[in-house]
Design a protein around this motif. Structure first.
Motif, PDB file in Angstrom:
ATOM      1  N   ASP A  91       2.198  -3.086   7.673  1.00  0.00           N
ATOM      2  CA  ASP A  91       3.138  -2.116   7.768  1.00  0.00           C
ATOM      3  C   ASP A  91       3.796  -1.794   8.927  1.00  0.00           C
ATOM      4  O   ASP A  91       3.319  -0.842   9.489  1.00  0.00           O
ATOM      5  CB  ASP A  91       2.274  -1.190   6.880  1.00  0.00           C
ATOM      6  CG  ASP A  91       3.136   0.017   6.563  1.00  0.00           C
ATOM      7  OD1 ASP A  91       4.311  -0.067   6.091  1.00  0.00           O
ATOM      8  OD2 ASP A  91       2.550   1.280   6.824  1.00  0.00           O
ATOM      9  N   LYS A  92       4.772  -2.441   9.395  1.00  0.00           N
ATOM     10  CA  LYS A  92       5.678  -2.225  10.488  1.00  0.00           C
ATOM     11  C   LYS A  92       4.442  -1.965  11.709  1.00  0.00           C
ATOM     12  O   LYS A  92       4.737  -1.227  12.633  1.00  0.00           O
ATOM     13  CB  LYS A  92       6.074  -0.738  10.484  1.00  0.00           C
ATOM     14  CG  LYS A  92       7.320  -0.760   9.492  1.00  0.00           C
ATOM     15  CD  LYS A  92       8.186   0.401   9.130  1.00  0.00           C
ATOM     16  CE  LYS A  92       9.072   0.159   8.219  1.00  0.00           C
ATOM     17  NZ  LYS A  92       9.847   1.539   8.080  1.00  0.00           N
ATOM     18  N   GLY A  93       3.626  -2.866  11.969  1.00  0.00           N
ATOM     19  CA  GLY A  93       2.791  -2.814  12.826  1.00  0.00           C
ATOM     20  C   GLY A  93       1.190  -2.477  12.613  1.00  0.00           C
ATOM     21  O   GLY A  93       0.411  -2.554  13.577  1.00  0.00           O
ATOM     22  N   TYR A  94       1.167  -1.867  11.416  1.00  0.00           N
ATOM     23  CA  TYR A  94      -0.227  -1.140  11.147  1.00  0.00           C
ATOM     24  C   TYR A  94      -0.745  -2.115  10.195  1.00  0.00           C
ATOM     25  O   TYR A  94      -0.214  -2.885   9.292  1.00  0.00           O
ATOM     26  CB  TYR A  94      -0.041   0.279  10.750  1.00  0.00           C
ATOM     27  CG  TYR A  94       0.165   1.176  11.748  1.00  0.00           C
ATOM     28  CD1 TYR A  94      -0.566   2.037  12.233  1.00  0.00           C
ATOM     29  CD2 TYR A  94       1.504   1.007  12.333  1.00  0.00           C
ATOM     30  CE1 TYR A  94      -0.149   3.046  13.512  1.00  0.00           C
ATOM     31  CE2 TYR A  94       2.095   1.888  13.422  1.00  0.00           C
ATOM     32  CZ  TYR A  94       1.066   2.917  13.897  1.00  0.00           C
ATOM     33  OH  TYR A  94       1.363   3.660  14.872  1.00  0.00           O
ATOM     34  N   LEU A  95      -2.223  -1.907  10.148  1.00  0.00           N
ATOM     35  CA  LEU A  95      -3.079  -2.564   9.180  1.00  0.00           C
ATOM     36  C   LEU A  95      -3.762  -1.756   8.142  1.00  0.00           C
ATOM     37  O   LEU A  95      -4.223  -0.647   8.767  1.00  0.00           O
ATOM     38  CB  LEU A  95      -4.166  -3.688   9.508  1.00  0.00           C
ATOM     39  CG  LEU A  95      -3.620  -4.792  10.699  1.00  0.00           C
ATOM     40  CD1 LEU A  95      -4.858  -5.274  11.453  1.00  0.00           C
ATOM     41  CD2 LEU A  95      -2.663  -5.682  10.288  1.00  0.00           C
ATOM     42  N   MET A  96      -4.019  -2.022   7.066  1.00  0.00           N
ATOM     43  CA  MET A  96      -5.196  -1.145   6.324  1.00  0.00           C
ATOM     44  C   MET A  96      -6.477  -2.045   6.140  1.00  0.00           C
ATOM     45  O   MET A  96      -6.683  -3.119   5.770  1.00  0.00           O
ATOM     46  CB  MET A  96      -4.568  -1.063   4.690  1.00  0.00           C
ATOM     47  CG  MET A  96      -5.350  -0.055   3.784  1.00  0.00           C
ATOM     48  SD  MET A  96      -6.804  -0.990   3.412  1.00  0.00           S
ATOM     49  CE  MET A  96      -6.306  -2.030   2.021  1.00  0.00           C
ATOM     50  N   MET A  97      -7.291  -1.568   6.488  1.00  0.00           N
ATOM     51  CA  MET A  97      -8.824  -1.653   6.469  1.00  0.00           C
ATOM     52  C   MET A  97      -9.828  -1.012   5.668  1.00  0.00           C
ATOM     53  O   MET A  97      -9.924   0.111   5.570  1.00  0.00           O
ATOM     54  CB  MET A  97      -9.324  -1.794   7.833  1.00  0.00           C
ATOM     55  CG  MET A  97     -10.996  -1.968   8.178  1.00  0.00           C
ATOM     56  SD  MET A  97     -11.196  -2.023  10.031  1.00  0.00           S
ATOM     57  CE  MET A  97     -11.353  -0.196  10.335  1.00  0.00           C
ATOM     58  N   THR A  98     -10.200  -1.845   4.619  1.00  0.00           N
ATOM     59  CA  THR A  98     -11.048  -1.080   3.670  1.00  0.00           C
ATOM     60  C   THR A  98     -12.422  -0.593   4.244  1.00  0.00           C
ATOM     61  O   THR A  98     -13.125  -1.210   5.113  1.00  0.00           O
ATOM     62  CB  THR A  98     -11.344  -2.028   2.437  1.00  0.00           C
ATOM     63  OG1 THR A  98     -12.100  -3.174   2.671  1.00  0.00           O
ATOM     64  CG2 THR A  98     -10.147  -2.673   1.621  1.00  0.00           C
ATOM     65  N   ASP A  99     -13.101   0.506   3.636  1.00  0.00           N
ATOM     66  CA  ASP A  99     -14.273   0.878   4.089  1.00  0.00           C
ATOM     67  C   ASP A  99     -15.416  -0.024   3.901  1.00  0.00           C
ATOM     68  O   ASP A  99     -16.320  -0.492   5.079  1.00  0.00           O
ATOM     69  CB  ASP A  99     -14.754   2.139   3.174  1.00  0.00           C
ATOM     70  CG  ASP A  99     -15.760   2.839   4.209  1.00  0.00           C
ATOM     71  OD1 ASP A  99     -15.666   3.349   5.271  1.00  0.00           O
ATOM     72  OD2 ASP A  99     -16.809   2.691   3.510  1.00  0.00           O
ATOM     73  N   LYS A 100     -15.389  -1.365   2.897  1.00  0.00           N
ATOM     74  CA  LYS A 100     -16.349  -2.114   2.910  1.00  0.00           C
ATOM     75  C   LYS A 100     -16.107  -3.192   3.878  1.00  0.00           C
ATOM     76  O   LYS A 100     -17.189  -3.700   4.625  1.00  0.00           O
ATOM     77  CB  LYS A 100     -16.029  -2.716   1.483  1.00  0.00           C
ATOM     78  CG  LYS A 100     -17.133  -3.682   1.234  1.00  0.00           C
ATOM     79  CD  LYS A 100     -17.043  -4.371  -0.202  1.00  0.00           C
ATOM     80  CE  LYS A 100     -18.211  -5.597  -0.537  1.00  0.00           C
ATOM     81  NZ  LYS A 100     -17.778  -6.111  -2.000  1.00  0.00           N
ATOM     82  N   TRP A 101     -14.906  -3.551   4.183  1.00  0.00           N
ATOM     83  CA  TRP A 101     -14.597  -4.458   5.415  1.00  0.00           C
ATOM     84  C   TRP A 101     -15.216  -3.896   6.846  1.00  0.00           C
ATOM     85  O   TRP A 101     -15.611  -4.550   7.477  1.00  0.00           O
ATOM     86  CB  TRP A 101     -13.131  -4.729   5.509  1.00  0.00           C
ATOM     87  CG  TRP A 101     -12.635  -5.896   6.243  1.00  0.00           C
ATOM     88  CD1 TRP A 101     -12.626  -7.250   5.875  1.00  0.00           C
ATOM     89  CD2 TRP A 101     -12.525  -5.877   7.688  1.00  0.00           C
ATOM     90  NE1 TRP A 101     -12.320  -8.076   6.666  1.00  0.00           N
ATOM     91  CE2 TRP A 101     -12.273  -7.450   8.047  1.00  0.00           C
ATOM     92  CE3 TRP A 101     -12.888  -5.062   8.774  1.00  0.00           C
ATOM     93  CZ2 TRP A 101     -11.842  -7.695   9.379  1.00  0.00           C
ATOM     94  CZ3 TRP A 101     -12.340  -5.606  10.181  1.00  0.00           C
ATOM     95  CH2 TRP A 101     -12.210  -6.752  10.247  1.00  0.00           C
TER      96      TRP A 101
END
Length: 455
Positions: A405-415
């Motif tokens: 997302d324009k250089g950003y990641l989404m990391m789940t809590d489980k990950w």
């Protein structure tokens, strides 16, 4: 004489297993000429992912790019440092010089290696032993740990990127590293022979001094000469002209940065759940450093839940969190997602991919810290008991703005639970019992331990 290798019976069972379900033939048809991860990608996971968070640190520009280098640990630190710095100086865009810290890390790490190798020679370590084999494999790698940043910043300070821009060999480090490794291994041999011959400590030190003159020459030719004094001129958001300097890089950090980002107040909290690696204990790793006589890399071992609680406190106070993880696991760089449900291995191959526990992955060389990034946001929900439950995390990466997302990641809590190994938290957020762990004598893990992996 028994048949060597796979027997006919074993091979027959393997073939029968493949032919037992037509979906495996379909999977073969789909994957044999394609990237498996493109086929394994779960569209349901992609569709339900959104990059919105109810707690988020103010984001700044530009998105940084480490390019073909292993400097993520430096980029993540300077990305954290610039957020309060930009607010203080009312800046629209800003970067600190990553090349500046990288330069001094290469110089200091080379000296550390030479002294470490001389020490092992005095201790009678053999060149074909596990310790020396490990040290010689990566004498001057690009990656690092957060406490190594403390060593460099406290000694050399920081400067704006305009004052020492990127060099080609900082953005593409392979050629320089090949030369440095070659020479450092040569110097290691010379030191061993001197010590084996019973030469004096003065002779050994003279050889180290001579080696460092040549090493410095290689580094300064490849990366440029870092300035001893800088003058920083800029326009703030109001378009007003400002000027700082002339000032030394160390004084620039001390006088203009430290008040909003004191790097020495950051503590490394790790999650190492292996049996015998107890929570509430202090750890270090043998020969893990970048500065001879510098600060050791120290880890306070805590449950993953504790790492997340402290990260949440920091984010709520608009302070980003430097962290280390195994970024390549269950990750789509294109979509900017780290999610345990991202790829459906079992549907296609008939086997789960993450059957081991986090501790087992560490023990069996299946996972370790490979990358450092910056947590800048948290998405939470209210749990059944009214407590705030963490669901996902916003992550600023250093791979440019064309990924995720324009250089950003989404990391789940489980990950996070499975693949985040380290966070750095300011002392002011830590409970007294956690701070007290820093007073312990650290338990020393061997040099090759996975907790010594460089981000």
């Amino acid at each position: 004489m028994a048949t060597a290798g796979v027997t006919k019976d074993q091979l027959a069972r393997c073939k029968d297993g493949f032919c037992s379900d037509p979906k495996y033939k379909l999977a073969q048809n789909a994957i044999v000429n394609h990237d498996p991860l493109e086929i394994l990608l779960e569209q349901d996971t992609i569709q339900k992912t959104n990059h919105c968070y109810n707690h988020k640190v103010p984001e700044v520009k530009p998105v940084t790019n480490q390019k073909n280098s292993g400097r993520c640990w430096i980029f993540a630190c300077l990305n954290a440092m610039r957020i309060p710095f930009m607010k203080l100086h009312n800046l629209e865009e800003f970067e600190f010089s990553q090349n500046y810290l990288f330069f001094w890390d290469k110089v200091e790490r080379s000296l550390f290696f030479l002294h470490a190798y001389a020490e092992t020679a005095r201790n009678g370590e053999e060149p074909d032993g596990r310790l020396l084999n490990f040290l010689l494999t990566g004498p001057v790698d690009d990656g690092g740990q957060f406490d190594m940043l403390i060593n460099i910043v406290e000694k050399y300070g920081v400067i704006p990127k305009k004052c020492f821009p990127e060099a080609h060999n900082a953005e593409a480090t392979r050629r320089m590293n090949v030369m440095l490794r070659c020479k450092l291994r040569e110097y290691a041999l010379r030191l061993r022979l001197l010590i084996k011959d019973g030469r004096s400590e003065q002779d050994v030190q003279s050889e180290i001094d001579r080696a460092m003159t040549e090493i410095y020459r290689i580094i300064v030719i490849c990366l440029g000469s870092p300035p001893e004094m800088i003058t920083w001129e800029y326009h703030d958001k109001t378009k007003a002209y400002r000027k700082v300097g002339p000032v030394s890089p160390k004084d620039f950090y001390e006088n203009y940065v430290k008040s909003v980002y004191n790097i020495s107040d950051k503590v490394c909290i790790v999650n190492d759940p292996r049996p015998g690696h107890h929570y509430g204990k202090l750890y270090t790793v043998d020969y893990l450093n970048n500065m001879h006589g510098g600060k050791k890399c120290l880890y306070v071992n805590q449950p993953s839940k504790t790492l997340k609680e402290y990260a949440l406190k920091s984010i709520k106070n608009d302070e980003p969190v430097w962290f280390g993880c195994d970024v390549g696991k269950a990750c789509s760089w294109k979509h900017g997602i780290n999610d345990m449900d991202l790829y459906n291995y079992e549907l296609v191959f008939g086997v789960p991919m993450f059957a081991m526990t986090k501790a087992e992955r560490l023990e069996y060389c299946e996972s370790m810290m490979t990358h450092a990034m910056l947590i800048t946001g948290v998405g939470t929900e209210n749990g059944s008991d009214g407590e705030e439950v963490m669901c996902k995390w916003r992550v600023e990466n250093s791979w440019g703005d064309d990924k995720g997302d324009k250089g950003y990641l989404m990391m789940t809590d489980k990950w996070f639970d499975e693949f985040v190994y380290e966070v750095t938290i300011d002392k002011k957020y830590l409970a007294p019992e956690v701070l007290a762990v820093l007073d312990q004598e650290p338990i020393v893990l061997p040099a090759w331990d996975p907790m010594g992996a460089l981000a």
